[in-house]
Enzyme design. Structure first.
Site, PDB file in Angstrom:
ATOM      1  N   TYR A 154     -25.449 -45.785  -7.110  1.00 46.36           N
ATOM      2  CA  TYR A 154     -25.089 -46.696  -6.023  1.00 46.36           C
ATOM      3  C   TYR A 154     -26.331 -47.397  -5.471  1.00 46.36           C
ATOM      4  O   TYR A 154     -26.336 -48.623  -5.294  1.00 46.36           O
ATOM      5  CB  TYR A 154     -24.370 -45.963  -4.890  1.00 46.36           C
ATOM      6  CG  TYR A 154     -24.119 -46.874  -3.713  1.00 46.36           C
ATOM      7  CD1 TYR A 154     -23.173 -47.888  -3.810  1.00 46.36           C
ATOM      8  CD2 TYR A 154     -24.857 -46.758  -2.547  1.00 46.36           C
ATOM      9  CE1 TYR A 154     -22.964 -48.771  -2.753  1.00 46.36           C
ATOM     10  CE2 TYR A 154     -24.657 -47.631  -1.488  1.00 46.36           C
ATOM     11  CZ  TYR A 154     -23.700 -48.634  -1.591  1.00 46.36           C
ATOM     12  OH  TYR A 154     -23.508 -49.504  -0.548  1.00 46.36           O
ATOM     13  N   GLY A 174     -14.870 -56.728   3.830  1.00 45.62           N
ATOM     14  CA  GLY A 174     -14.287 -57.914   3.217  1.00 45.62           C
ATOM     15  C   GLY A 174     -13.038 -58.386   3.950  1.00 45.62           C
ATOM     16  O   GLY A 174     -12.861 -59.584   4.195  1.00 45.62           O
TER      17      GLY A 174
END
Length: 386
Positions: free
Chosen positions: A257, A98
């Site tokens: 996950y 990110g």
């Protein structure tokens, strides 16, 4: 008991497994016929792909059949600077993929909003990238709602933030709203954010939704077949806000996950249809930034010895990528004109370590339209939209 090194060696071997092991059904995207698609068909599928990968045929010529399209590393890093400037929201912009993606986008002149879970992280991200700081804690739905109210307009929404808890955890950690933390953050928080911003997103002439996913959603992928495998069952866990697992089973951090990444693909598919109904030019795509085994990054919740050993083996084996490369993938999927020509694409870093994106089919379960719609319905109920 197997040694850590032995387990890691098996994991790396699986990561190198070719995608030829997958069974490929019809393409999951629908696009209009064009002169380019006719030319591609005339060349023959294998010949067209080979020419595209070699740079002898423009990648746009393959856009009508995006499955099989290869995007080389240089194009990943350079595309964001070649397109019209956009307002782009990036969740999880304070670290890893990110952060690096936000840097590339802001340097290219885009208006980047760094949406992070607290003010300190948001401020640090804004300083590092040149973007704007914003607080959006995906593990707190009230924070998501507060952030959404501050957004006046958006061209591209990048749902990137995510976490993977220690696979040795025996009990689930909870979000502020009581959801299991992995699904709550990686899926439900993002699900609510998208829904709150959908009407603003579709007003843009460059409307695009981008979701950071992973090949581990697919039990037939190299990483997906190691350890627990992703499967949501009949989603009965989501019929209660106190769920431990989506399939209603006992808590398994590894599976949680992988399940969250499967949720990401299912969500992207349904969102692509909903977007198209409101704006025929709007698109939604999911991508993988590759295996980035930094002990202090994505693997920070894993045992330190495991993380360091895995990082060393994956790097030596040539299957690892860097956060900078992952950020370039994010910036490309957020801005590339090529992705305007289709929707619901799965852009994977495949083969591992080859520094490229390959558009191919997600898992069989990820392509289930019934499951896409049911996940949406149950998720809407959990976050208070139903």
């Amino acid at each position: 008991m197997h040694s850590v090194a032995a387990v890691l060696s098996v994991a790396v071997v699986h990561a190198l497994a070719p995608n030829g092991q997958r069974t490929l059904p019809p393409l999951p995207v629908e696009v209009p016929a064009s002169a380019e698609s006719v030319a591609s068909a005339a060349l023959g599928r294998r010949a067209a792909l080979a020419l595209g990968a070699a740079g002898l045929l423009p990648l746009q010529a393959l856009a009508a059949s995006p499955e099989g399209t290869v995007v080389p590393q240089a194009e990943l890093f350079e595309t964001a600077a070649k397109v019209a400037k956009r307002r782009i929201i990036v969740t999880g912009a304070n670290s890893g993929v990110g952060l690096e993606g936000a840097k590339i986008l802001a340097k290219a002149g885009h208006d980047v909003v760094c949406a992070c879970r607290n003010q300190a992280r948001a401020d640090a991200a804004a300083t590092a990238t040149g973007g704007t700081a914003a607080v959006c804690d995906l593990a707190d739905l009230s924070s998501v709602r507060s952030f959404a109210k501050t957004v006046s307009n958006v061209d591209v929404l990048v749902l990137n933030a995510g976490l993977a808890l220690n696979t040795k955890d025996k009990e689930p950690t909870r979000t502020k709203d009581g959801f299991e933390l992995t699904i709550g953050t990686n899926h439900l928080g993002h699900f609510l954010l998208y829904n709150l911003l959908e009407d603003k997103l579709v007003k843009s002439n460059n409307a695009r939704l981008v979701v950071t996913a992973s090949p581990v959603h697919d039990p037939l992928s190299g990483g997906g077949k190691v350890g627990s495998t992703a499967s949501l069952g009949d989603l009965k866990g989501l019929k209660s806000s106190s769920f431990d697992m989506v399939d209603g089973g006992p808590f398994d951090a590894d599976k949680a996950y992988k399940d969250s990444k499967l949720c990401n693909l299912l969500f992207t598919a349904e969102a692509s249809r909903r977007l198209a109904k409101k704006n025929s030019k709007a698109t939604a795509h999911a991508f993988s930034p590759g295996l980035i085994p930094s002990p202090d990054g994505f693997f920070r919740y894993q045992p330190k010895l495991f993380a360091k050993t895995f990082n060393a083996i994956a790097t030596k084996a040539g299957v690892a990528e860097t956060s900078e490369f992952g950020g370039a993938c994010l910036s490309y999927v957020a801005t590339a004109p090529l992705l305007d020509q289709s929707t619901n694409g799965w852009w994977d870093t495949d083969p591992p370590g080859k520094h490229q994106l390959l558009c191919h089919l997600p898992s069989a379960e990820a392509r289930s339209i019934d499951e896409q719609k049911e996940l949406w319905r149950l998720s809407a109920g959990l976050v208070g939209l139903a």
